[in-house]
Design a protein around this motif. Structure first.
Motif, mmCIF file in Angstrom:
data_model
loop_
_atom_site.group_PDB
_atom_site.id
_atom_site.type_symbol
_atom_site.label_atom_id
_atom_site.label_comp_id
_atom_site.label_asym_id
_atom_site.label_seq_id
_atom_site.Cartn_x
_atom_site.Cartn_y
_atom_site.Cartn_z
ATOM 1 N N VAL A 145 37.968 42.333 47.268
ATOM 2 C CA VAL A 145 37.489 41.297 46.992
ATOM 3 C C VAL A 145 35.882 40.134 47.506
ATOM 4 N N ASP A 146 36.953 40.931 48.974
ATOM 5 C CA ASP A 146 36.212 40.127 49.995
ATOM 6 C C ASP A 146 34.758 41.423 50.593
ATOM 7 N N TYR A 147 34.423 42.354 50.400
ATOM 8 C CA TYR A 147 33.516 43.356 50.772
ATOM 9 C C TYR A 147 32.358 42.319 51.295
ATOM 10 N N LYS A 148 31.659 41.326 50.247
ATOM 11 C CA LYS A 148 30.259 40.445 49.795
ATOM 12 C C LYS A 148 30.649 40.073 51.957
ATOM 13 N N LYS A 149 31.796 39.517 52.246
ATOM 14 C CA LYS A 149 31.871 38.359 53.289
ATOM 15 C C LYS A 149 32.456 39.021 54.551
ATOM 16 N N ASN A 150 32.619 40.540 53.918
ATOM 17 C CA ASN A 150 33.290 41.399 55.748
ATOM 18 C C ASN A 150 32.768 42.697 55.889
ATOM 19 N N VAL A 151 32.290 42.996 56.709
ATOM 20 C CA VAL A 151 31.328 44.202 56.845
ATOM 21 C C VAL A 151 31.580 45.673 56.925
ATOM 22 N N ILE A 152 33.518 45.467 57.422
ATOM 23 C CA ILE A 152 34.982 46.172 57.660
ATOM 24 C C ILE A 152 35.111 46.625 56.016
ATOM 25 N N SER A 153 35.760 46.348 55.055
ATOM 26 C CA SER A 153 36.229 45.938 53.828
ATOM 27 C C SER A 153 34.439 46.687 53.112
ATOM 28 N N LYS A 154 33.472 46.125 53.278
ATOM 29 C CA LYS A 154 32.481 46.933 52.316
ATOM 30 C C LYS A 154 32.453 48.417 52.644
ATOM 31 N N ILE A 155 32.486 48.621 54.377
ATOM 32 C CA ILE A 155 32.378 50.309 55.063
ATOM 33 C C ILE A 155 33.555 51.260 54.597
ATOM 34 N N LYS A 156 34.908 50.303 53.854
ATOM 35 C CA LYS A 156 35.877 51.455 53.683
ATOM 36 C C LYS A 156 34.876 51.684 52.469
ATOM 37 N N LEU A 157 34.908 50.595 51.540
ATOM 38 C CA LEU A 157 34.777 50.822 49.936
ATOM 39 C C LEU A 157 33.321 52.283 49.956
ATOM 40 N N LEU A 158 32.465 51.898 50.450
ATOM 41 C CA LEU A 158 31.398 53.172 50.628
ATOM 42 C C LEU A 158 32.241 54.371 51.311
ATOM 43 N N CYS A 159 33.008 54.613 52.048
ATOM 44 C CA CYS A 159 32.903 55.516 52.670
ATOM 45 C C CYS A 159 34.065 56.065 51.890
ATOM 46 N N SER A 160 34.913 55.408 51.008
ATOM 47 C CA SER A 160 36.098 55.919 49.785
ATOM 48 C C SER A 160 36.192 56.880 49.675
ATOM 49 N N SER A 161 36.517 58.070 49.489
ATOM 50 C CA SER A 161 36.092 58.873 48.698
ATOM 51 C C SER A 161 36.957 58.685 47.192
ATOM 52 N N GLN A 162 37.657 57.941 47.136
ATOM 53 C CA GLN A 162 38.735 58.128 45.823
ATOM 54 C C GLN A 162 38.154 57.103 45.004
ATOM 55 N N PHE A 163 37.249 55.980 45.328
ATOM 56 C CA PHE A 163 36.723 54.704 45.013
ATOM 57 C C PHE A 163 35.266 54.805 44.460
ATOM 58 N N ARG A 164 35.459 56.222 43.354
ATOM 59 C CA ARG A 164 34.289 57.135 43.360
ATOM 60 C C ARG A 164 33.945 56.786 41.459
ATOM 61 N N ARG A 165 33.476 57.226 40.679
ATOM 62 C CA ARG A 165 33.415 57.406 39.416
ATOM 63 C C ARG A 165 33.031 59.302 39.296
ATOM 64 N N ALA A 166 33.676 59.104 37.999
ATOM 65 C CA ALA A 166 33.283 60.393 37.494
ATOM 66 C C ALA A 166 32.539 61.347 37.639
ATOM 67 N N SER A 167 31.409 61.150 37.813
ATOM 68 C CA SER A 167 29.949 61.716 37.910
ATOM 69 C C SER A 167 29.722 61.222 39.126
ATOM 70 N N VAL A 168 28.523 62.607 39.733
ATOM 71 C CA VAL A 168 28.124 62.814 40.722
ATOM 72 C C VAL A 168 26.970 61.522 40.848
ATOM 73 N N LEU A 169 26.362 60.835 39.834
ATOM 74 C CA LEU A 169 24.982 60.063 39.649
ATOM 75 C C LEU A 169 26.102 58.586 39.419
ATOM 76 N N GLY A 170 26.866 58.781 38.659
ATOM 77 C CA GLY A 170 27.754 57.290 38.701
ATOM 78 C C GLY A 170 28.496 57.255 39.943
ATOM 79 N N THR A 171 28.853 57.904 40.526
ATOM 80 C CA THR A 171 29.306 57.343 41.629
ATOM 81 C C THR A 171 28.211 56.915 42.914
ATOM 82 N N LEU A 172 26.962 57.840 42.478
ATOM 83 C CA LEU A 172 25.900 56.944 43.457
ATOM 84 C C LEU A 172 25.111 55.388 42.879
ATOM 85 N N SER A 173 25.569 55.045 42.023
ATOM 86 C CA SER A 173 25.195 53.853 41.017
ATOM 87 C C SER A 173 26.226 52.684 42.016
ATOM 88 N N LEU A 174 27.693 53.847 41.822
ATOM 89 C CA LEU A 174 28.256 52.551 42.278
ATOM 90 C C LEU A 174 28.196 52.009 43.771
#
Length: 301
Positions: free
Chosen positions: A263-292
């Motif tokens: 919810v707050d990743y747009k204003k919170n850099v730490i939250s954005k980094i957590k989402l980017l680095c999370s190995s579980q917040f992904r899609r099933a395919s490599v291309l899908g994960t890259l898009s995410l």
């Protein structure tokens, strides 16, 4: 005999809806109610439904304003007659006659006070029922709880669920533009049980203009890619809906932390980094994960 309410949203389906409804009423071993919300059709759909109503006494329908198929299905489910089980149906497929009873048999092992959902495979075909050369595979279930909020896994017209699931799914209408099958699958996965059968139990017919785009992989990716060049979101996240009073008490503490991060990743850099680095917040395919991950970088969730 168990009763099932089949929930459908119709829209300009006069050409195909009769064939689908007839396949629904050929279901073996269950009592069928069919409830349809028409989403403002301008063709002869309502005339066809009126004629079918004379043949099938447990068929009912209501006419509504055009709100789009995503919301129309949700409204239809809220209005659907009481039954032991519920199933979604598209207006232009054809079901095998054991589709419903097979699903019920597989989720009946769960208690009535537990949330339980079934979904199955299908055969994607052309209008003349010739199998398509490429059969899109569905996920049995989400990869994990974080993946569940970003990736639909169950196709709506394959889904069957019990009364407890229906109550929980309709406890709150999502504010985000979330498809009915995405929402139902998410709620049942997070708070209940999901069963998948890899055997096909219906023909999913590709007309090239299906509302959901299911079965058109290249078309789907072109649409996703074009979103990066528009102002609209690339992915829809139901985080605020899940964090509402309707569901927050059912979430784990880790769920809540993660959802607040989205919810707050747009204003919170730490939250954005957590989402980017999370190995579980992904899609099933490599291309899908890259898009995410690109969507996160460009604030497009």
């Amino acid at each position: 005999m168990k009763t099932v309410t089949v929930v459908m949203s119709s829209y300009n389906g006069a050409k195909y809806i009769k064939r689908q409804i007839e396949s629904i009423y050929r279901q073996k071993g269950v009592g069928i109610n069919c409830f349809i919300r028409d989403d403002g059709s301008s063709d002869d759909t309502l005339t066809v439904l009126s004629e079918l109503q004379k043949k099938y006494e447990n068929l009912s329908f209501v006419c509504g304003e055009n709100v789009g198929w995503e919301r129309s299905f949700f409204l239809a489910l809220k209005l659907a007659p009481l039954a032991d089980y519920y199933a979604f149906a598209d207006q232009d497929d054809v079901w095998f006659d054991t589709k419903i009873i097979n699903g019920i048999n597989q989720i009946e092992k769960y208690a009535e006070d537990e949330v339980a959902m079934f979904h199955c495979n299908k055969i994607s075909v052309t209008e003349d029922f010739s199998p398509l050369p490429y059969q899109i595979k569905r996920l049995n279930s989400p990869l994990n709880r974080k993946n569940a909020v970003i990736q639909e896994y169950a196709q709506g017209c394959s889904i069957i669920f019990n009364n407890m699931a229906k109550k929980l799914i309709t406890k709150k209408e999502p504010k985000e533009k979330i498809a009915h099958d995405f929402w139902a699958g998410l709620i049942c996965f997070l708070f209940g049980h999901v069963v998948y059968d890899e055997n096909p139990y219906f023909y999913h017919i590709s007309y090239g203009h299906n509302a959901s785009g299911e079965g058109h992989l290249i078309k789907s990716w072109k649409k996703r890619f074009s979103m990066f060049f528009k102002s609209e979101k690339v992915y829809y996240l139901p985080s605020l809906d899940l964090l509402s009073d309707a569901y927050i008490d059912l979430l784990t503490s880790n769920d809540i932390k993660f959802l607040r991060c989205t919810v707050d990743y747009k204003k919170n850099v730490i939250s954005k980094i957590k989402l980017l680095c999370s190995s579980q917040f992904r899609r099933a395919s490599v291309l899908g994960t890259l898009s995410l991950k690109c969507a996160i970088l460009s604030n497009r969730l």
